[in-house]
Enzyme design. Structure first.
Site, short mmCIF file in Angstrom:
data_model
loop_
_atom_site.label_atom_id
_atom_site.label_comp_id
_atom_site.label_asym_id
_atom_site.label_seq_id
_atom_site.Cartn_x
_atom_site.Cartn_y
_atom_site.Cartn_z
N THR A 90 -8.92 -28.17 47.07
CA THR A 90 -8.94 -29.41 47.85
C THR A 90 -9.63 -29.19 49.19
O THR A 90 -10.48 -29.97 49.60
CB THR A 90 -7.50 -29.90 48.09
OG1 THR A 90 -6.85 -30.09 46.84
CG2 THR A 90 -7.51 -31.21 48.87
N THR A 91 -9.25 -28.11 49.87
CA THR A 91 -9.80 -27.82 51.20
C THR A 91 -11.28 -27.51 51.13
O THR A 91 -12.01 -27.71 52.10
CB THR A 91 -9.04 -26.65 51.85
OG1 THR A 91 -7.62 -26.89 51.71
CG2 THR A 91 -9.37 -26.51 53.31
N TYR A 100 -5.62 -39.54 39.01
CA TYR A 100 -6.01 -40.91 38.66
C TYR A 100 -5.51 -41.33 37.29
O TYR A 100 -4.65 -42.20 37.19
CB TYR A 100 -7.52 -41.16 38.77
CG TYR A 100 -7.85 -42.62 38.57
CD1 TYR A 100 -7.52 -43.55 39.55
CD2 TYR A 100 -8.45 -43.07 37.40
CE1 TYR A 100 -7.78 -44.90 39.36
CE2 TYR A 100 -8.72 -44.42 37.21
CZ TYR A 100 -8.38 -45.33 38.19
OH TYR A 100 -8.62 -46.66 37.99
N TYR A 120 -1.43 -26.15 39.98
CA TYR A 120 -1.48 -26.72 41.33
C TYR A 120 -0.80 -28.08 41.30
O TYR A 120 -1.33 -29.04 40.74
CB TYR A 120 -2.93 -26.82 41.79
CG TYR A 120 -3.17 -27.39 43.16
CD1 TYR A 120 -2.15 -27.55 44.11
CD2 TYR A 120 -4.47 -27.76 43.54
CE1 TYR A 120 -2.40 -28.07 45.36
CE2 TYR A 120 -4.74 -28.28 44.80
CZ TYR A 120 -3.71 -28.44 45.70
OH TYR A 120 -3.97 -28.96 46.95
N ARG A 151 -1.45 -36.25 46.29
CA ARG A 151 -2.89 -36.49 46.16
C ARG A 151 -3.26 -36.93 44.75
O ARG A 151 -4.24 -37.66 44.55
CB ARG A 151 -3.69 -35.24 46.53
CG ARG A 151 -3.54 -34.82 47.98
CD ARG A 151 -4.52 -33.71 48.36
NE ARG A 151 -5.84 -34.26 48.62
CZ ARG A 151 -6.48 -34.13 49.79
NH1 ARG A 151 -5.93 -33.49 50.80
NH2 ARG A 151 -7.67 -34.65 49.94
N LYS A 153 1.19 -23.33 42.44
CA LYS A 153 1.09 -23.68 43.86
C LYS A 153 1.87 -24.97 44.04
O LYS A 153 1.48 -26.02 43.53
CB LYS A 153 -0.37 -23.87 44.27
CG LYS A 153 -0.54 -24.37 45.71
CD LYS A 153 -2.00 -24.67 46.02
CE LYS A 153 -2.13 -25.26 47.43
NZ LYS A 153 -3.55 -25.61 47.76
N ILE A 177 -0.83 -20.52 49.48
CA ILE A 177 -2.24 -20.86 49.40
C ILE A 177 -2.46 -21.83 50.54
O ILE A 177 -2.00 -22.97 50.51
CB ILE A 177 -2.61 -21.45 48.03
CG1 ILE A 177 -2.39 -20.37 46.96
CG2 ILE A 177 -4.04 -21.95 48.02
CD1 ILE A 177 -2.65 -20.84 45.53
#
Length: 294
Positions: free
Chosen positions: A46-47, A109, A135, A140, A164, A206
């Site tokens: 994501t980052t 989504y 993850y 999100r 994570k 993380i």
């Protein structure tokens, strides 16, 4: 054996002014992390703005990271997708580059049922031999891996080894740790609760914070593992103001601003992300100054 223990940086992807990937700067960021004790690099998460990288860019960034790190610390590649076939493609390609593990986000989504999550992750895992970290970031993706499902996946799919946990729900993580009985490597996905996750038997974090404070984030984990519980707790508490500032806008907007404030010149963000609001930049500056990194 865990893919890594300690603080793994969810590294940003630096861009030139024209929006292309700045590989020279990326190499500098990797060296900065390794020099300051980061325990692993998690690339294209994501980052790292993986959602706006083309497939070609995504794979090129992973390959470049592996080559630059050159075996000095583990590299974990984000290869998840809301399309199972795409996740398989990215994962099998990343495996060819020599990554040490994969990070697979839950489908976003379109989401999935718990049965669908199991089948999605199993299909991707069966396509590679690499160890995999799930993850879970429902804020999100709109999709939550329940503790029972995480334990089932790690129990029945041999190369899915950990998760994570970025739900921010410490109660859920506690239940996961209780059900897992040490069979699931749990990593914090929230920098403000690294210490509590370690206390529940977690393997590390993380981290977004590690981008701007790699040594300090490493120390939260290292001190805990060395038995310096008070020292670890104090490092965690000292970082709270900065953690809050790094999430006062959607990640990775603030952390890129923070790196630029440090003179790292990582560039801007790809749309739909925009540069940080001026008022929030001041909040971030204050937090970084109080933390002692600007």
């Amino acid at each position: 054996m865990a893919i890594f223990e300690g603080a793994g940086v969810a590294i940003v992807t630096p861009f030139h002014k024209d929006g292309s990937v700045n590989y020279e700067k990326f190499a500098e960021l990797i060296e900065f992390q390794i020099e300051n004790g980061t325990d692993a690099i998690i690339v294209c998460g994501t980052t790292g703005e993986a959602s706006t990288l083309t497939h070609e860019e995504h794979l090129d960034v992973i390959k470049y990271c592996v080559e630059t790190v050159n075996g000095r610390i583990p590299v974990v590649a984000g290869t998840g997708s809301n399309c199972t076939e795409t996740a398989v493609y990215l994962s099998t390609e990343a495996e060819k580059f020599g990554v040490d593990g994969l990070l697979l986000v839950t489908p976003y989504y379109n989401k999935a049922t718990q049965k669908g999550l199991f089948e999605h992750f199993k299909q991707v895992a069966d396509s590679v031999k690499l160890p995999i970290i799930l993850y879970n970031v429902p804020g999100r993706t709109g999709c939550n891996i329940l503790p029972q499902t995480a334990v089932r996946i790690c129990s029945e799919v041999s190369n899915v080894v950990g998760i994570k946990e970025a739900s921010g729900n410490i109660s859920q993580v506690t239940k996961l740790a209780a059900l897992a009985q040490g069979k699931v490597d749990i990593y914090s996905g929230n920098d403000d609760i690294i210490f509590p996750l370690l206390a529940l038997g977690g393997k590390g974090v993380i981290s977004v914070l590690s981008n701007v404070a790699p040594r300090e984030t490493h120390e939260i984990c290292a001190k805990y593992f060395a038995g310096d519980i008070e020292g670890s707790r104090n490092e965690q508490l000292r970082a709270i103001e900065l953690c809050d500032a790094l999430f006062c806008e959607v990640n990775p907007i603030p952390v890129k601003a923070g790196l630029n404030l440090m003179g790292k010149d990582v560039g801007s963000l790809r749309r739909p992300l925009t540069d940080m609001e001026d008022a929030n930049v001041e909040i971030l500056k204050k937090a970084m100054k109080n933390y002692g990194i600007v």
